[in-house]
Design a protein around this motif. Structure first.
Motif, PDB file in Angstrom:
ATOM      1  N   ASN A 220      -4.677  15.498  -1.986  1.00  0.00           N
ATOM      2  CA  ASN A 220      -4.908  14.999  -3.270  1.00  0.00           C
ATOM      3  C   ASN A 220      -5.966  14.095  -3.338  1.00  0.00           C
ATOM      4  OD1 ASN A 220      -3.670  12.651  -2.309  1.00  0.00           O
ATOM      5  ND2 ASN A 220      -1.771  12.766  -3.224  1.00  0.00           N
TER       6      ASN A 220
ATOM      7  N   MET B 222      -0.192  -4.924   8.975  1.00  0.00           N
ATOM      8  CA  MET B 222      -0.745  -4.608   7.403  1.00  0.00           C
ATOM      9  C   MET B 222      -1.859  -5.358   7.102  1.00  0.00           C
ATOM     10  SD  MET B 222      -0.163  -3.168   4.676  1.00  0.00           S
ATOM     11  CE  MET B 222       1.418  -2.105   4.841  1.00  0.00           C
TER      12      MET B 222
ATOM     13  N   LYS C  56      -5.139  -0.999  -1.493  1.00  0.00           N
ATOM     14  CA  LYS C  56      -3.791  -0.668  -1.515  1.00  0.00           C
ATOM     15  C   LYS C  56      -3.558   0.521  -1.704  1.00  0.00           C
ATOM     16  CE  LYS C  56      -1.791  -5.280  -2.624  1.00  0.00           C
ATOM     17  NZ  LYS C  56      -1.460  -6.030  -3.542  1.00  0.00           N
ATOM     18  N   GLU C  57      -4.536   1.446  -2.526  1.00  0.00           N
ATOM     19  CA  GLU C  57      -4.210   3.039  -2.713  1.00  0.00           C
ATOM     20  C   GLU C  57      -4.401   3.554  -1.368  1.00  0.00           C
ATOM     21  OE1 GLU C  57      -5.822   0.647  -4.875  1.00  0.00           O
ATOM     22  OE2 GLU C  57      -4.642   0.789  -6.480  1.00  0.00           O
TER      23      GLU C  57
ATOM     24  N   ILE D  14      -3.887   2.070   1.767  1.00  0.00           N
ATOM     25  CA  ILE D  14      -2.988   1.946   2.496  1.00  0.00           C
ATOM     26  C   ILE D  14      -1.549   2.894   2.299  1.00  0.00           C
ATOM     27  CG2 ILE D  14      -1.264   0.251   3.285  1.00  0.00           C
ATOM     28  CD1 ILE D  14      -3.496  -1.961   2.749  1.00  0.00           C
ATOM     29  N   LEU D  15      -1.265   3.026   0.830  1.00  0.00           N
ATOM     30  CA  LEU D  15      -0.329   3.726   0.421  1.00  0.00           C
ATOM     31  C   LEU D  15      -0.630   5.298   1.217  1.00  0.00           C
ATOM     32  CD1 LEU D  15       2.277   4.708  -1.036  1.00  0.00           C
ATOM     33  CD2 LEU D  15       0.932   4.875  -2.953  1.00  0.00           C
TER      34      LEU D  15
ATOM     35  N   ILE E 274       0.225   5.298   4.696  1.00  0.00           N
ATOM     36  CA  ILE E 274       1.853   5.053   5.051  1.00  0.00           C
ATOM     37  C   ILE E 274       2.322   6.539   4.800  1.00  0.00           C
ATOM     38  CG2 ILE E 274       3.879   4.370   3.944  1.00  0.00           C
ATOM     39  CD1 ILE E 274       2.438   1.773   3.089  1.00  0.00           C
ATOM     40  N   LEU E 275       1.809   7.334   3.663  1.00  0.00           N
ATOM     41  CA  LEU E 275       2.190   8.781   3.334  1.00  0.00           C
ATOM     42  C   LEU E 275       2.111   9.632   4.420  1.00  0.00           C
ATOM     43  CD1 LEU E 275       1.867   8.518  -0.313  1.00  0.00           C
ATOM     44  CD2 LEU E 275       4.095   8.502   0.696  1.00  0.00           C
TER      45      LEU E 275
ATOM     46  N   ALA F  75       2.727  -5.211  -9.217  1.00  0.00           N
ATOM     47  CA  ALA F  75       1.545  -4.762  -8.487  1.00  0.00           C
ATOM     48  C   ALA F  75       1.725  -3.408  -7.718  1.00  0.00           C
ATOM     49  CB  ALA F  75       0.753  -5.830  -7.511  1.00  0.00           C
TER      50      ALA F  75
ATOM     51  N   VAL G  38       0.668   0.601  -7.809  1.00  0.00           N
ATOM     52  CA  VAL G  38      -0.058   1.361  -6.605  1.00  0.00           C
ATOM     53  C   VAL G  38       0.643   2.695  -6.596  1.00  0.00           C
ATOM     54  CG1 VAL G  38      -0.804   1.465  -4.362  1.00  0.00           C
ATOM     55  CG2 VAL G  38      -0.998  -0.878  -5.645  1.00  0.00           C
ATOM     56  N   VAL G  39       2.112   2.722  -6.409  1.00  0.00           N
ATOM     57  CA  VAL G  39       2.819   3.778  -6.117  1.00  0.00           C
ATOM     58  C   VAL G  39       2.839   4.619  -7.509  1.00  0.00           C
ATOM     59  CG1 VAL G  39       5.296   4.349  -5.804  1.00  0.00           C
ATOM     60  CG2 VAL G  39       4.519   2.382  -4.491  1.00  0.00           C
TER      61      VAL G  39
ATOM     62  N   ARG H 274       0.698   7.670  -6.922  1.00  0.00           N
ATOM     63  CA  ARG H 274       1.329   8.924  -6.358  1.00  0.00           C
ATOM     64  C   ARG H 274       2.678   9.094  -6.838  1.00  0.00           C
ATOM     65  NH1 ARG H 274      -3.451  10.331  -4.980  1.00  0.00           N
ATOM     66  NH2 ARG H 274      -4.420   9.630  -3.150  1.00  0.00           N
TER      67      ARG H 274
ATOM     68  N   LEU I  65       6.000   0.543   2.720  1.00  0.00           N
ATOM     69  CA  LEU I  65       5.997  -0.044   1.189  1.00  0.00           C
ATOM     70  C   LEU I  65       6.353  -1.537   1.254  1.00  0.00           C
ATOM     71  CD1 LEU I  65       6.895   2.841  -1.004  1.00  0.00           C
ATOM     72  CD2 LEU I  65       4.557   1.903  -0.838  1.00  0.00           C
TER      73      LEU I  65
ATOM     74  N   LEU J  67       6.159  -3.586   3.849  1.00  0.00           N
ATOM     75  CA  LEU J  67       5.085  -4.279   4.406  1.00  0.00           C
ATOM     76  C   LEU J  67       3.886  -4.669   3.317  1.00  0.00           C
ATOM     77  CD1 LEU J  67       5.057  -2.710   8.199  1.00  0.00           C
ATOM     78  CD2 LEU J  67       5.452  -5.110   7.278  1.00  0.00           C
ATOM     79  N   MET J  68       3.644  -3.490   2.577  1.00  0.00           N
ATOM     80  CA  MET J  68       2.633  -3.543   1.711  1.00  0.00           C
ATOM     81  C   MET J  68       2.863  -4.575   0.673  1.00  0.00           C
ATOM     82  SD  MET J  68       0.196  -0.735   0.033  1.00  0.00           S
ATOM     83  CE  MET J  68       1.306  -0.151  -1.364  1.00  0.00           C
TER      84      MET J  68
ATOM     85  N   LEU K 102       1.958  -8.129   1.011  1.00  0.00           N
ATOM     86  CA  LEU K 102       0.530  -8.715   0.822  1.00  0.00           C
ATOM     87  C   LEU K 102       0.297  -9.629  -0.126  1.00  0.00           C
ATOM     88  CD1 LEU K 102      -1.356  -5.461   1.680  1.00  0.00           C
ATOM     89  CD2 LEU K 102      -1.160  -7.316   3.256  1.00  0.00           C
ATOM     90  N   ALA K 103      -0.688 -10.639  -0.254  1.00  0.00           N
ATOM     91  CA  ALA K 103      -0.617 -11.375  -1.234  1.00  0.00           C
ATOM     92  C   ALA K 103      -1.158 -10.674  -2.432  1.00  0.00           C
ATOM     93  CB  ALA K 103      -1.536 -12.620  -0.954  1.00  0.00           C
TER      94      ALA K 103
END
Lengths: 191, 166
Positions: free
Chosen positions: A71, A152, A162-163, A165-166, A169-170, B19, B23-24, B27, B159, B161-162, B165-166
Motif C-alpha cells: 500500500n 523502538m 510513526k507511520e 514504524i507501524l 510492525i505490520l 496520537a 497513526v493506526v 492503516r 503497537l 511499544l509505539m 513513545l513520547a
C-alpha cells in the motif's frame, strides 16, 4: 534429482507442499472467489491451493498481505522487505527469505545489504537506519517477542516516523504469520 | 467479545482521538482485515474438524507461550463464550500434553512447536498430525490459527511499544 534447500539464498527455490493442495476441479464457489480464479486466470500456486483448504481465512489474508507489503505511503517497499527478511531469518523460512531478499535487491538494485544480513544477521555491517529496522524485526519475531522500548526508540533515532514504524510492525508480524505457513506446510526444493 | 469489536484496539488500549489512534487510522483497512481474519480463525462459520472451543483453548495456550497476559484473557473469554467443554478447555493448560488422547496430544505438540520454534518444523511434524487422524484441510486450519495468532500478538506488542513513545 531434487534436493531440499537449507541455506539462505536469493535464488528462489520451488516450494513443495507436505499436504495435498486443493484440486481446482473440486473447488467450491467460495474457494474460487478467494482464489480469484477466472476463465482468463487459472494459474494458482500450490501454496495458495494449500491455503484454500481454509477458505475463510484465505479470503481476508490475500488482501491483507497485499496491503501490508504494497500500500502507498509510510515505510518504503524496500524497507518493508527488511521486516519480512528479519522475521524469515528468525523462523528460518528459506523460501520466504529468498523471495523477499531478492525483492529487496530488485527494489534497491544492490545485493550488498542482503549478502551482509545473510552472512552476519543482526551483526551485519549495514547503515544505521537499516540496522535498527533489522534489529527490531528480529527481536519482535522471537517467541516470546523480545523487542523493547530501547529498540523502538532506536527506530525514532534513525529517523523513522510513526507511520513508518507501524508499517514495519505490520510487515514483520505478517511474516511471523507467513513463515509459520510456508515453512511448516512444505519445503523449498532445488530441482 | 462482540464479533465486530477490534481486538487489537481493545488490547493495546487505543483511545479514540489519541496520537496512536491517528497513526493506526492510516492503516484502517489492514486493521479491519486483521479483525476479520481473527474471527475467521477463531470462530469460523465452517469450523471443520477444529471446534471453536478447541481453537480458543489452543490460542490461549499460544498467548501463554508468548508470555502475553492480555491475549490470555482475551482467548480465555472466547473459550468461555464457546461453552468451555472440558476436553477442549484442558488443552489450554500448558502442563497438559494431551495424555492418552492421541488427537489432543498431536494438536498440542504441533501448536507448541509452531508457536515457539517454527524453524524446527519438518515434514515429520505434518505426518504426525496425519497419523493422529487429522485431514489435510484441518491441518491447514490449525496452521492458519497458529500463524495468525502469532501475527496478531506481534502487531499488538509493536503497537504497545509505539504507544510508549513520547
Amino acid at each position: 534429482m531434487s534436493e531440499i534447500v537449507h541455506d539462505f539464498t536469493t535464488d528462489i527455490p520451488v516450494w513443495k507442499p507436505y499436504v495435498t493442495p486443493l484440486n481446482l476441479a473440486d473447488a467450491t464457489p467460495e474457494q474460487l472467489e478467494a482464489l480469484k480464479v477466472t476463465p482468463s486466470n487459472t494459474k494458482v500456486s500450490d501454496y495458495v491451493l494449500v491455503l484454500a483448504h481454509d477458505v475463510e481465512t484465505l479470503t481476508h489474508r490475500s488482501p491483507l498481505f497485499n496491503g501490508v507489503m504494497y500500500n502507498s505511503g509510510g515505510l518504503s517497499r524496500a524497507e518493508r522487505e527488511i521486516g519480512a527478511v528479519g522475521a524469515s531469518i528468525v523462523n528460518r523460512c528459506i523460501y520466504c527469505a529468498a523471495v523477499h531478499a531478492s525483492r529487496y535487491n530488485q527494489l534497491t538494485k544492490s545485493t550488498d545489504v542482503i549478502a551482509a544480513i545473510f552472512a552476519d544477521g543482526t551483526e551485519a555491517e549495514i547503515e544505521a537506519r537499516l540496522k535498527a529496522i533489522l534489529n527490531f524485526a528480529v527481536k519482535l519475531s522471537k517467541c516470546p517477542p523480545e523487542a523493547n522500548a530501547a529498540d523502538m526508540a532506536a527506530l525514532v533515532e534513525v529517523g523513522l516516523n510513526k507511520e513508518e514504524i507501524l508499517d514495519l510492525i505490520l510487515s514483520t508480524s505478517l511474516f511471523g504469520w507467513a513463515n509459520r505457513l510456508m515453512h511448516t506446510l512444505g519445503e523449498p526444493i532445488r530441482e | 467479545m462482540a464479533e465486530n469489536e477490534d481486538v487489537i484496539a481493545a488490547i493495546v488500549g487505543i483511545e479514540p482521538g489519541s496520537a496512536i489512534a491517528a497513526v493506526v487510522a492510516g492503516r484502517a483497512d489492514i486493521m479491519a482485515l486483521t479483525q476479520k481474519t481473527h474471527d475467521s480463525a477463531l470462530s469460523p462459520e465452517n469450523p471443520g474438524g477444529l471446534s471453536h472451543a478447541e481453537r480458543a483453548a489452543l490460542a490461549w495456550r499460544m498467548a501463554k507461550i508468548n508470555d502475553n497476559k492480555t491475549f490470555e484473557d482475551h482467548f480465555e473469554a472466547l473459550l468461555e463464550k464457546a461453552g468451555a467443554p472440558d476436553a477442549a478447555a484442558r488443552m489450554a493448560d500448558i502442563w497438559f500434553d494431551g495424555g492418552n488422547d492421541i488427537r489432543a496430544k498431536a494438536l498440542i505438540r504441533h501448536v507448541d512447536l509452531v508457536a515457539h520454534a517454527p524453524k524446527q518444523a519438518t515434514r515429520r511434524d505434518i505426518e504426525l498430525l496425519q497419523e493422529a487422524g487429522l485431514a489435510d484441510d484441518d491441518i491447514v486450519r490449525l496452521s492458519e490459527l497458529v500463524a495468525f495468532v502469532s501475527y496478531q500478538i506481534r502487531v499488538a506488542v509493536g503497537l504497545e511499544l509505539m504507544r510508549g513513545l513520547a
